[in-house]
Design an enzyme around this catalytic site. Structure first.
Site, mmCIF file in Angstrom:
data_model
loop_
_atom_site.group_PDB
_atom_site.id
_atom_site.type_symbol
_atom_site.label_atom_id
_atom_site.label_comp_id
_atom_site.label_asym_id
_atom_site.label_seq_id
_atom_site.Cartn_x
_atom_site.Cartn_y
_atom_site.Cartn_z
ATOM 1 N N PRO A 87 0.802 -1.266 -0.025
ATOM 2 C CG PRO A 87 -0.494 -1.491 1.840
ATOM 3 C CD PRO A 87 0.784 -2.161 1.242
ATOM 4 N N PRO A 88 0.334 2.417 -0.406
ATOM 5 C CG PRO A 88 -0.956 3.865 -1.603
ATOM 6 C CD PRO A 88 -1.054 2.582 -0.868
ATOM 7 N N GLY A 89 2.850 4.568 1.219
ATOM 8 C CA GLY A 89 3.195 5.268 2.482
ATOM 9 C C GLY A 89 3.705 4.145 3.268
ATOM 10 C CB THR A 90 4.107 0.466 3.242
ATOM 11 O OG1 THR A 90 4.203 0.168 2.003
ATOM 12 C CG2 THR A 90 2.646 0.387 3.703
ATOM 13 N N GLY A 91 6.859 2.908 2.834
ATOM 14 C CA GLY A 91 8.151 3.140 2.978
ATOM 15 C C GLY A 91 9.000 2.035 1.824
ATOM 16 C CE LYS A 92 5.046 0.702 -2.608
ATOM 17 N NZ LYS A 92 4.033 1.402 -1.640
ATOM 18 C CB THR A 93 10.285 5.359 -2.626
ATOM 19 O OG1 THR A 93 9.036 4.993 -3.286
ATOM 20 C CG2 THR A 93 11.140 6.003 -3.473
ATOM 21 C CB SER A 148 -12.764 -11.625 -0.179
ATOM 22 O OG SER A 148 -12.816 -10.431 -0.034
ATOM 23 C CE LYS A 155 -9.738 -9.490 2.657
ATOM 24 N NZ LYS A 155 -10.102 -10.574 2.086
#
Length: 786
Positions: free
Chosen positions: A370-376, A693, A736
């Protein structure tokens, strides 16, 4: 008429009826076919191969129309070669190749005079004959030598077919054009082909003569410019101004350049071309100058030495990122493999093939989450750990293939692609390049960006990457590529196949708390000039996380902390006491951040029929998903509301069909499905929802309302349902369960096949939840219905 003959293939030569031609052959099968023809009647079929460069063509590489010839003479040459003298007799069509050993044989079809003439009348043939002579006369003016040699034959030959073949055989055109004449069996078609060839050659000759005149005048101008430049250089020398010219400067830079000889030769060629352009401020010279300077600035053989200290890499990753233990473990493992390979290469003799094998095995990392999880920022940390130069390429919304491969220099404003620019800016040929948002590339009439990335990320191909602007192969094998994406579903399959995926999952509230305290708050205090003058209590930080942000990552959390810092800075300046220290507590947040923005989701506290709590995955993490069903008098129609996608709608219909199939087991009368309309709604109707789901959730709600049995409010569930009531596995389980934990839910029904995923979920998320694994819908109904 169909007959079998030996066949030879000719390279770059098409033989036409009436031609007397000699040529040398060296292939054993060809020599054997000619010898067999001499011994068996002197008849030989000559067929041209489509690609003159092919040394061992098969039957698919040959034209279907050839020429039946008479072998006049065969002269043996040294080395097993031979010289053939043959005369073309008539066109033939290859029906079938019969054998290849010891030489090629084929069944051929000849053409009758009626087939050749077609529906051509005598008047039409006469008109074509006159037209052909007029067209050839124009051709003779452009090519006088050819015209003189054929003038008598053209004027005396009244047979249209043989005249066309005679002209085609003697004019200097490519064998492909002669093959077009050979392929044209009917006279009308043959006339169209030969007149088109003659007219085209005439036009080309006129343009060539015009260009020759222009070049001659340009040469005169260049000679004048050269003399003037020499005079100008002498004047400068006399004045003591021996400034180095551009070309001399480029050559001195070329001598210092560490690059392969192939590259140096190409640059030297461009510098020589730049000198010949004359006027150095013309548009063409400016383009050439920019190209040469780009080539000289490229770090062809310049590399940085990798740091193979794994402990140092682990320390840096822990310094820069809290949590993400699984991600760090996989990255450290990958870096360990790189270090071992580097040591193995250093400890053995130089082996180009060995190095190539190592390159092929090096994977490309793709961080998905997800966005903002520190990938970059993980990519930046890896570059720091390895001691590599860092470059980032944002691919979000990029649709032009030229952004990757570069623009061709024929276009105004052309420039290299982003890959080459990143390497040039990094200053080394082995930097770490982050390909950000690789799942958000697009394609249109300008090309497919993801397809262009295939060559970049494929270790078998990127050793000679072709940038349209540079036009010199670039070795990308030393570059460490790290891609980032929010969803694997949006990455094209061939591109995903070239990457090793590492999932970066959502942060728990405890992880967000530590990230805020250890990284975000110090960063914002320094950014806003409040270091040592502002403190956040633990309660304030936790309330910011739970009541002012709702996300999987920490990007919005950082912005919210920054907003609080700015509000405090404003208050300090308004009070005029810049030396005071401010402590922000939980009740103070309303003053600095305003009212609470998000109310934490809570589970239902009352058991009701037709209301079930499901679990969903979104781009910002997990959430609970309440499903409501009511019955109304009607005719059995199913209404679905709540912005459901097509997949979710299909799941709802599947769930209803299953409920109807087992209704008698739960004391539900079949007439209930005919007398009532069913309305299934999922709240938060403004938010689009999709996916399979929620299948067991909807089936449970339907059975609950039809059997009038309430559903346990302390239970949530997730899983896909089949028509037979089987429960299939789902994705996004960590997010979830995190949502269920935050909502206070203590019982969760999970597909049996997801049991293996529980091992990767931290105990902090699981807490004291009771996880119930189910494989069949009957087990679900047993666990959730009162």
């Amino acid at each position: 008429m169909n007959e079998e003959y030996p066949v030879i293939t000719t390279r770059g030569l098409t033989i036409l009826p009436g031609m007397l031609v000699h040529f040398d052959v060296s292939r054993p099968r060809t020599v054997a076919a000619g010898t067999a023809a001499m011994e068996g009647g002197s008849l030989l079929v000559c067929v041209a191969q489509k690609d003159a460069g092919e040394t061992d063509p098969d039957v698919n590489d040959l034209y279907s129309t050839g020429c039946l010839t008479t072998v006049k003479q065969i002269i043996k040459l040294p080395g097993g070669a031979a010289r053939f003298l043959v005369r073309g007799m008539e066109r033939v069509r290859i029906r079938e190749y019969l054998g290849t050993d010891p030489y090629l044989t084929a069944e051929i079809r000849t053409f009758t005079p009626l087939e050749v003439r077609g529906d051509l009348s005598e008047e039409s043939e006469t008109a074509m004959l006159r037209t052909l002579r007029q067209v050839f006369e124009s051709y003779s003016e452009a090519f006088p030598k050819v015209g003189q040699s054929l003038e008598t034959k053209v004027s005396e030959n009244d047979d249209l077919g043989s005249l066309i073949d005679e002209i085609a055989a003697n004019i200097p055109v490519s064998f492909e054009n002669k093959q077009r004449v050979l392929d044209a069996v009917e006279l009308g078609d043959r006339f169209d082909v030969i007149t088109g060839i003659l007219a085209n050659e005439t036009d080309v000759a006129k343009i060539r003569n015009s260009l020759s005149d222009g070049i001659r005048s340009r040469i005169d101008k260049n000679q004048r410019d050269y003399i003037l430049r020499e005079q100008l250089g002498y004047i400068r020398h006399e004045l003591g101004d021996d400034e180095q010219s551009d070309s001399e400067h480029y050559r001195s830079e070329l001598e210092k350049l560490d690059a392969p000889q192939e590259v140096k030769d190409a640059i030297e060629k461009q510098i020589s071309r730049f000198e010949r352009l004359g006027y150095s401020y013309s548009q063409e010279a400016q383009v050439e100058r920019g190209y040469i300077e780009t080539l000289l600035e490229m770090p062809w053989n310049r590399v940085s030495e990798d740091n193979s200290d794994i402990k140092n890499a682990e320390r840096i990753l822990n310094e820069d990122h809290y949590g993400l233990e699984k991600v760090k473990e996989r990255i450290i493992g990958f870096l360990a493999v790189r270090a071992l390979k580097a040591r193995e290469d250093a400890g053995r003799e130089d082996d180009p093939e060995g190095r190539e094998r190592e390159r092929v095995q090096s994977p490309v990392i793709c961080l998905v989450g997800p966005p903002g999880t520190g990938k970059t920022s993980i990519g930046r940390s890896i570059a720091r750990a390895l001691g590599k130069k860092y470059a980032r390429i944002s691919l979000g919304g990029v649709r032009d293939e030229a952004e990757i491969r570069g623009h061709r220099r024929t276009y105004v404003g052309a420039m290299p692609g982003r890959i080459v620019q990143a390497i040039k800016n990094a200053g080394t040929s082995n930097p770490l390049i982050v390909l950000d948002e690789v799942d958000k590339t697009g394609k249109d009439y300008r090309g497919d960006v993801s397809a262009a990335l295939l060559e970049v990320l494929d270790a078998d191909q990127n050793t000679r990457f072709a940038d349209h602007y540079i036009e010199i192969p670039i070795d990308l094998s030393g570059v460490l590529f790290i891609a980032t994406a929010n969803s694997m579903a949006d990455i094209p399959g061939p591109l995903l196949d070239r990457m090793e995926v590492i999932e970066v999952t959502s942060y728990t509230e405890n992880e967000k708390y530590h990230i805020a305290c250890e990284h975000l708050i110090p960063k914002q205090l320094e950014k806003n000039g409040l270091t040592g003058r502002l403190k956040f209590t633990d309660g304030a930080v936790k309330k910011i996380i739970s009541s002012y942000t709702k996300e999987a990552g920490v990007r919005r959390l950082e912005r919210t902390i920054g907003e609080a810092c700015r509000s405090v800075a404003k208050e300090i300046l308004e009070n005029g006491d810049e030396g005071q220290t401010v402590t922000v507590r939980s009740p103070d947040l309303k003053k600095y951040l305003g009212k609470v923005r998000y109310i934490p989701e809570k589970a239902e506290n009352k058991d009701e029929a037709g209301v079930v709590t499901g679990l969903a995955w979104t781009s910002v993490g997990g959430s609970i998903l309440k499903t409501e069903v009511v019955l109304m008098p009607g005719k059995g129609e199913l209404m679905l509301t709540g912005q459901m996608g097509d997949v979710m709608k299909e799941s709802a219909r599947t769930a209803l069909s299953f409920v109807r199939s087992v209704a008698s087991d739960y004391d539900v009368q079949p007439s209930a499905f005919k007398k009532n309309d069913i309305h299934l709604h999922i709240p938060e109707g403004a938010v689009p929802k999709d996916g399979p789901s929620a299948g067991i959730t909807m089936a449970c709600a339907l059975m609950s309302v039809f059997s009038d049995r309430p559903v346990r409010s302390d239970t949530a569930m997730t899983g896909e349902i089949t028509l037979r009531g089987k429960v299939l596995p789902i994705g996004g389980l960590k997010e979830k369960l995190l949502a269920a934990n935050k909502a206070g839910i203590r019982r969760v029904l999970i597909p049996e096949e997801n049991k293996k995923d529980i091992e990767e979920i931290s105990p902090e998320i699981l807490g004291d939840m009771d996880l119930i694994f189910v494989s069949d819908m009957k087990e679900v109904l047993k666990e959730c219905l009162r």
